[in-house]
Design a protein around this motif. Structure first.
Motif, PDB file in Angstrom:
ATOM      1  N   GLU A  40       0.834  -1.208   0.000  1.00  0.00           N
ATOM      2  CA  GLU A  40       0.000   0.000   0.000  1.00  0.00           C
ATOM      3  C   GLU A  40       0.867   1.255   0.000  1.00  0.00           C
ATOM      4  N   LEU A  41       1.968   1.228   0.752  1.00  0.00           N
ATOM      5  CA  LEU A  41       2.887   2.367   0.766  1.00  0.00           C
ATOM      6  C   LEU A  41       3.467   2.629  -0.620  1.00  0.00           C
ATOM      7  N   SER A  42       3.823   1.561  -1.321  1.00  0.00           N
ATOM      8  CA  SER A  42       4.396   1.763  -2.659  1.00  0.00           C
ATOM      9  C   SER A  42       3.380   2.430  -3.584  1.00  0.00           C
ATOM     10  N   LYS A  43       2.118   2.059  -3.452  1.00  0.00           N
ATOM     11  CA  LYS A  43       1.071   2.703  -4.255  1.00  0.00           C
ATOM     12  C   LYS A  43       0.931   4.176  -3.880  1.00  0.00           C
ATOM     13  N   LEU A  44       0.955   4.448  -2.573  1.00  0.00           N
ATOM     14  CA  LEU A  44       0.825   5.831  -2.107  1.00  0.00           C
ATOM     15  C   LEU A  44       2.013   6.675  -2.543  1.00  0.00           C
ATOM     16  N   PHE A  45       3.220   6.100  -2.528  1.00  0.00           N
ATOM     17  CA  PHE A  45       4.402   6.837  -2.970  1.00  0.00           C
ATOM     18  C   PHE A  45       4.337   7.163  -4.452  1.00  0.00           C
ATOM     19  N   LYS A  46       3.830   6.234  -5.251  1.00  0.00           N
ATOM     20  CA  LYS A  46       3.668   6.503  -6.685  1.00  0.00           C
ATOM     21  C   LYS A  46       2.679   7.642  -6.901  1.00  0.00           C
ATOM     22  N   GLU A  47       1.588   7.609  -6.152  1.00  0.00           N
ATOM     23  CA  GLU A  47       0.594   8.673  -6.254  1.00  0.00           C
ATOM     24  C   GLU A  47       1.182  10.005  -5.804  1.00  0.00           C
ATOM     25  N   PHE A  48       1.988   9.973  -4.731  1.00  0.00           N
ATOM     26  CA  PHE A  48       2.634  11.188  -4.244  1.00  0.00           C
ATOM     27  C   PHE A  48       3.553  11.769  -5.314  1.00  0.00           C
ATOM     28  N   ARG A  49       4.305  10.910  -5.952  1.00  0.00           N
ATOM     29  CA  ARG A  49       5.220  11.382  -6.988  1.00  0.00           C
ATOM     30  C   ARG A  49       4.454  12.064  -8.116  1.00  0.00           C
ATOM     31  N   LYS A  50       3.357  11.450  -8.520  1.00  0.00           N
ATOM     32  CA  LYS A  50       2.524  12.021  -9.592  1.00  0.00           C
ATOM     33  C   LYS A  50       1.980  13.385  -9.180  1.00  0.00           C
ATOM     34  N   VAL A  51       1.436  13.493  -7.979  1.00  0.00           N
ATOM     35  CA  VAL A  51       0.875  14.737  -7.495  1.00  0.00           C
ATOM     36  C   VAL A  51       1.976  15.792  -7.327  1.00  0.00           C
ATOM     37  N   SER A  52       3.111  15.375  -6.835  1.00  0.00           N
ATOM     38  CA  SER A  52       4.221  16.296  -6.618  1.00  0.00           C
ATOM     39  C   SER A  52       4.708  16.896  -7.937  1.00  0.00           C
ATOM     40  N   VAL A  53       4.802  16.082  -8.960  1.00  0.00           N
ATOM     41  CA  VAL A  53       5.230  16.576 -10.271  1.00  0.00           C
ATOM     42  C   VAL A  53       4.212  17.559 -10.826  1.00  0.00           C
ATOM     43  N   GLU A  54       2.924  17.239 -10.655  1.00  0.00           N
ATOM     44  CA  GLU A  54       1.869  18.156 -11.125  1.00  0.00           C
ATOM     45  C   GLU A  54       1.943  19.484 -10.398  1.00  0.00           C
ATOM     46  N   GLU A  55       2.182  19.440  -9.081  1.00  0.00           N
ATOM     47  CA  GLU A  55       2.277  20.671  -8.289  1.00  0.00           C
ATOM     48  C   GLU A  55       3.483  21.516  -8.712  1.00  0.00           C
ATOM     49  N   SER A  56       4.571  20.879  -9.049  1.00  0.00           N
ATOM     50  CA  SER A  56       5.787  21.625  -9.419  1.00  0.00           C
ATOM     51  C   SER A  56       5.648  22.293 -10.778  1.00  0.00           C
ATOM     52  N   LYS A  57       4.720  21.823 -11.597  1.00  0.00           N
ATOM     53  CA  LYS A  57       4.516  22.414 -12.916  1.00  0.00           C
ATOM     54  C   LYS A  57       3.643  23.645 -12.874  1.00  0.00           C
ATOM     55  N   LYS A  58       2.998  23.895 -11.760  1.00  0.00           N
ATOM     56  CA  LYS A  58       2.092  25.050 -11.649  1.00  0.00           C
ATOM     57  C   LYS A  58       2.849  26.336 -11.518  1.00  0.00           C
TER      58      LYS A  58
END
Length: 58
Positions: A40-58
């Motif tokens: 479950e942590l690995s899934k959450l980390f993947k989601e975090f990475r995706k969200v983090s990249v989206e946030e950095s593009k703003k």
């Protein structure tokens, strides 16, 4: 994003608790729960990475 971080922290606490029970007491069921938490942590980390990249593009 804060909610996701809270989920990660909660899941990590559960993982740490179960992993310690397996390591210290030899509790096999705790090992199973720890592996489930790790997955479950690995899934959450993947989601975090995706969200983090989206946030950095703003």
């Amino acid at each position: 994003m804060k909610e996701l971080i809270e989920k990660i922290n909660t899941e990590f606490e559960a993982f740490a608790s179960e992993a310690n029970q397996q390591a210290e007491k030899g509790n096999k069921a705790a090992g199973t729960r720890a592996r489930k938490s790790a997955l479950e942590l690995s899934k959450l980390f993947k989601e975090f990475r995706k969200v983090s990249v989206e946030e950095s593009k703003k």
